[in-house]
Enzyme design. Structure first.
Site, PDB file in Angstrom:
ATOM      1  N   SER A 262     -79.924 -64.013 -30.083  1.00  0.00           N
ATOM      2  CA  SER A 262     -78.808 -64.722 -30.709  1.00  0.00           C
ATOM      3  C   SER A 262     -78.666 -64.445 -32.210  1.00  0.00           C
ATOM      4  CB  SER A 262     -78.919 -66.227 -30.440  1.00  0.00           C
ATOM      5  OG  SER A 262     -80.200 -66.717 -30.764  1.00  0.00           O
TER       6      SER A 262
ATOM      7  N   GLU B 147     -86.500 -71.021 -37.107  1.00  0.00           N
ATOM      8  CA  GLU B 147     -87.549 -70.633 -36.157  1.00  0.00           C
ATOM      9  C   GLU B 147     -88.861 -71.281 -36.601  1.00  0.00           C
ATOM     10  OE1 GLU B 147     -89.677 -69.827 -33.308  1.00  0.00           O
ATOM     11  OE2 GLU B 147     -87.599 -69.132 -33.133  1.00  0.00           O
TER      12      GLU B 147
ATOM     13  N   GLY C 226     -85.584 -76.542 -36.000  1.00  0.00           N
ATOM     14  CA  GLY C 226     -84.140 -76.346 -36.038  1.00  0.00           C
ATOM     15  C   GLY C 226     -83.339 -77.602 -35.809  1.00  0.00           C
TER      16      GLY C 226
ATOM     17  N   ASP D  91     -80.979 -73.778 -28.372  1.00  0.00           N
ATOM     18  CA  ASP D  91     -81.591 -73.007 -27.286  1.00  0.00           C
ATOM     19  C   ASP D  91     -83.112 -73.173 -27.302  1.00  0.00           C
ATOM     20  OD1 ASP D  91     -82.275 -71.100 -25.391  1.00  0.00           O
ATOM     21  OD2 ASP D  91     -82.065 -69.419 -26.786  1.00  0.00           O
TER      22      ASP D  91
END
Length: 283
Positions: free
Chosen positions: A103, A121, A146, A166
């Site tokens: 992504s 991250e 995140g 995600d």
């Protein structure tokens, strides 16, 4: 718990579902010139060589991006062709599929001068790999959580916001955490576009996320799922991929349905696609 590394699963059918949906959303958002802030809450490495030891261990890309790459010249669907062209541009040699872009790449390569991208991250090794990627100067890489990072930066300065959430869902509580983060985000930025990926596993923990969002008061939630097989008691591992898009662009459902009609036969005889409004605009 920080054991998850996406390199083991790079290019699998869930990546196809997730990144095609993301690409279709971005493709629509770029039709307007107003600035966009993109946020990727669980960025990963950014670009995955398919020959990497981790990726070769499971070779999940062989039931994901690989059959699509082999069939790419025969596609007539407009969205699929544009997505495949972007995928080709990520390869060192256009004629060979050697890398799968995560992504951060899909978001970074379309950034305009007026746009910004925040990549979060939390895994130290994954963040180190992400830092080594050549991305747009408008992409800011952040070592941290995140979900909390997203809420801390709201509201954003740009007129528009697009968020991809995600997680690995290694911790079951993440399903509830995602729902709470999304509700907070939409309270701060009502018209923000939020994409959420979730796995379909025999345990069915994704229902925690779906129920929590339905009860949160958030509206305009479109849901799609790509399944390799029907769920069953004997199933092991991930049998399907789910995507939620809140405030989806007009026509997203039809564009993806047309693309998925071409994709699903390539993923196996039992694969199928389904989509619906999970929460409509008014109830």
């Amino acid at each position: 718990m920080l054991s998850y590394q996406h390199a083991y699963h790079a290019g699998n059918f869930a990546d196809v579902h997730k990144h095609l949906t993301l690409y279709a959303v971005i493709d629509y958002l770029l039709r307007k010139k107003t600035a966009i802030t993109y946020v990727d809450t669980h960025a990963g490495r950014g670009l995955y060589p398919l020959v990497a030891q981790e990726t070769q261990r499971l070779q999940e890309y062989r039931q994901g991006i690989w059959p699509l790459w082999q069939a790419r010249l025969g596609f007539t669907d407009e969205l699929l062709n544009r997505w495949q062209a972007a995928l080709t541009s990520a390869q060192p040699m256009p004629e060979a599929l050697t890398h799968y872009p995560g992504s951060p790449w899909w978001l970074s390569h379309i950034l305009r001068e007026q746009d910004q991208l925040r990549l979060f991250e939390l895994h130290p090794g994954e963040h180190e790999q992400l830092n080594a990627q050549g991305l747009s100067p408008h992409a800011q890489r952040v070592f941290g959580n995140g979900l909390t990072g997203l809420t801390a930066m709201l509201p954003v300065s740009s007129p528009r916001l697009c968020v991809l959430i995600d997680p690995s869902y290694e911790r079951k509580v993440e399903y509830q955490e995602v729902a709470e983060t999304v509700a907070y985000t939409l309270a701060k930025v009502r018209h923000g576009v939020v994409l959420i990926w979730y796995p379909l596993l025999p345990a069915g923990h994704h229902h925690t996320l779906l129920t929590a969002l339905k009860e949160s008061g958030v509206r305009k939630i479109w849901r799609s799922e790509l399944l390799l097989r029907a769920p069953g008691e004997q199933a092991h591992g991930m049998y399907g991929s789910g995507m939620l898009v809140i405030n989806p662009p007009w026509g997203l459902d039809q564009r993806l349905a047309a693309a998925m009609e071409k994709i699903t036969p390539l993923l196996g005889a039992e694969s199928y696609y389904q989509a619906e409004w999970w929460v409509e605009e008014s109830q």
